[in-house]
Design a protein around this motif. Sequence first.
Motif, PDB file in Angstrom:
ATOM      1  N   CYS A  12       0.830  -1.201   0.000  1.00 38.35           N
ATOM      2  CA  CYS A  12       0.000   0.000   0.000  1.00 38.35           C
ATOM      3  C   CYS A  12       0.869   1.257   0.000  1.00 38.35           C
ATOM      4  O   CYS A  12       1.768   1.405   0.827  1.00 38.35           O
ATOM      5  CB  CYS A  12      -0.918  -0.002   1.226  1.00 38.35           C
ATOM      6  SG  CYS A  12      -1.942   1.486   1.349  1.00 38.35           S
ATOM      7  N   CYS A  15      -0.247   3.304   3.631  1.00 40.65           N
ATOM      8  CA  CYS A  15       0.106   2.812   4.968  1.00 40.65           C
ATOM      9  C   CYS A  15       1.240   1.799   4.990  1.00 40.65           C
ATOM     10  O   CYS A  15       1.725   1.439   6.058  1.00 40.65           O
ATOM     11  CB  CYS A  15      -1.122   2.242   5.675  1.00 40.65           C
ATOM     12  SG  CYS A  15      -1.682   0.641   5.039  1.00 40.65           S
ATOM     13  N   ALA A  17       1.123  -1.379   4.171  1.00 40.74           N
ATOM     14  CA  ALA A  17       0.699  -2.757   4.435  1.00 40.74           C
ATOM     15  C   ALA A  17       0.947  -3.639   3.213  1.00 40.74           C
ATOM     16  O   ALA A  17       0.811  -3.197   2.075  1.00 40.74           O
ATOM     17  CB  ALA A  17      -0.787  -2.801   4.802  1.00 40.74           C
ATOM     18  N   CYS A  31      -6.289  -1.091  -0.457  1.00 43.64           N
ATOM     19  CA  CYS A  31      -5.767  -1.705   0.762  1.00 43.64           C
ATOM     20  C   CYS A  31      -6.910  -2.009   1.737  1.00 43.64           C
ATOM     21  O   CYS A  31      -7.693  -1.110   2.051  1.00 43.64           O
ATOM     22  CB  CYS A  31      -4.761  -0.753   1.408  1.00 43.64           C
ATOM     23  SG  CYS A  31      -4.136  -1.305   3.002  1.00 43.64           S
ATOM     24  N   GLN A  33      -6.592  -2.438   4.848  1.00 38.56           N
ATOM     25  CA  GLN A  33      -6.268  -1.834   6.136  1.00 38.56           C
ATOM     26  C   GLN A  33      -6.697  -0.367   6.204  1.00 38.56           C
ATOM     27  O   GLN A  33      -7.320   0.062   7.161  1.00 38.56           O
ATOM     28  CB  GLN A  33      -4.756  -1.929   6.414  1.00 38.56           C
ATOM     29  CG  GLN A  33      -4.228  -3.344   6.392  1.00 38.56           C
ATOM     30  CD  GLN A  33      -4.846  -4.211   7.458  1.00 38.56           C
ATOM     31  OE1 GLN A  33      -4.931  -3.815   8.616  1.00 38.56           O
ATOM     32  NE2 GLN A  33      -5.291  -5.385   7.072  1.00 38.56           N
ATOM     33  N   CYS A  34      -6.349   0.410   5.177  1.00 41.91           N
ATOM     34  CA  CYS A  34      -6.635   1.853   5.196  1.00 41.91           C
ATOM     35  C   CYS A  34      -7.609   2.274   4.096  1.00 41.91           C
ATOM     36  O   CYS A  34      -8.026   3.432   4.059  1.00 41.91           O
ATOM     37  CB  CYS A  34      -5.339   2.649   5.088  1.00 41.91           C
ATOM     38  SG  CYS A  34      -4.525   2.537   3.474  1.00 41.91           S
ATOM     39  N   ASP A  89     -12.962  -5.883   3.810  1.00 39.00           N
ATOM     40  CA  ASP A  89     -12.895  -4.422   3.966  1.00 39.00           C
ATOM     41  C   ASP A  89     -13.808  -3.899   5.066  1.00 39.00           C
ATOM     42  O   ASP A  89     -13.662  -2.762   5.508  1.00 39.00           O
ATOM     43  CB  ASP A  89     -13.312  -3.708   2.669  1.00 39.00           C
ATOM     44  CG  ASP A  89     -12.319  -3.864   1.550  1.00 39.00           C
ATOM     45  OD1 ASP A  89     -11.134  -4.130   1.817  1.00 39.00           O
ATOM     46  OD2 ASP A  89     -12.748  -3.720   0.384  1.00 39.00           O
ATOM     47  N   ALA A  92     -12.457  -2.149   8.313  1.00 34.52           N
ATOM     48  CA  ALA A  92     -11.878  -0.834   8.053  1.00 34.52           C
ATOM     49  C   ALA A  92     -12.963   0.188   7.710  1.00 34.52           C
ATOM     50  O   ALA A  92     -12.895   1.344   8.131  1.00 34.52           O
ATOM     51  CB  ALA A  92     -10.847  -0.912   6.929  1.00 34.52           C
TER      52      ALA A  92
END
Length: 102
Positions: A12, A15, A17, A31, A33-34, A89, A92
């Motif tokens: 990513c 971030c 990741a 991503c 995560q973010c 997702d 997040a």
Amino acid sequence: MSRKTENTAFICAHCGAAVLPLTNGSYRNHCPQCLHSLHVDDVPGDRASQCFGLMKPVGVVQHSKKGWQIVHRCQACGVRKFNRAAPDDMDAIIAKMKQGEL
């Protein structure tokens, strides 16, 4: 470009990741995560954009046929794109909604 070519792991740009490809027959373009992405397509899957700006998640919408979609806005050129949310997702998305970011 084939879906197999598009469905690859990446790091990513926002971030850092390590993002693994999806295994459910779809492909990942952001991503989990973010929720950030990169502006690489003019038309989904064409990889023709010359922008390459960071795509920030700015909202979510529920589409009757496509399910949940993340709304991204390019931080470089301002274009808005809708991307189908992947099953992983949701944590997040919920976290960003609670923080008032979506």
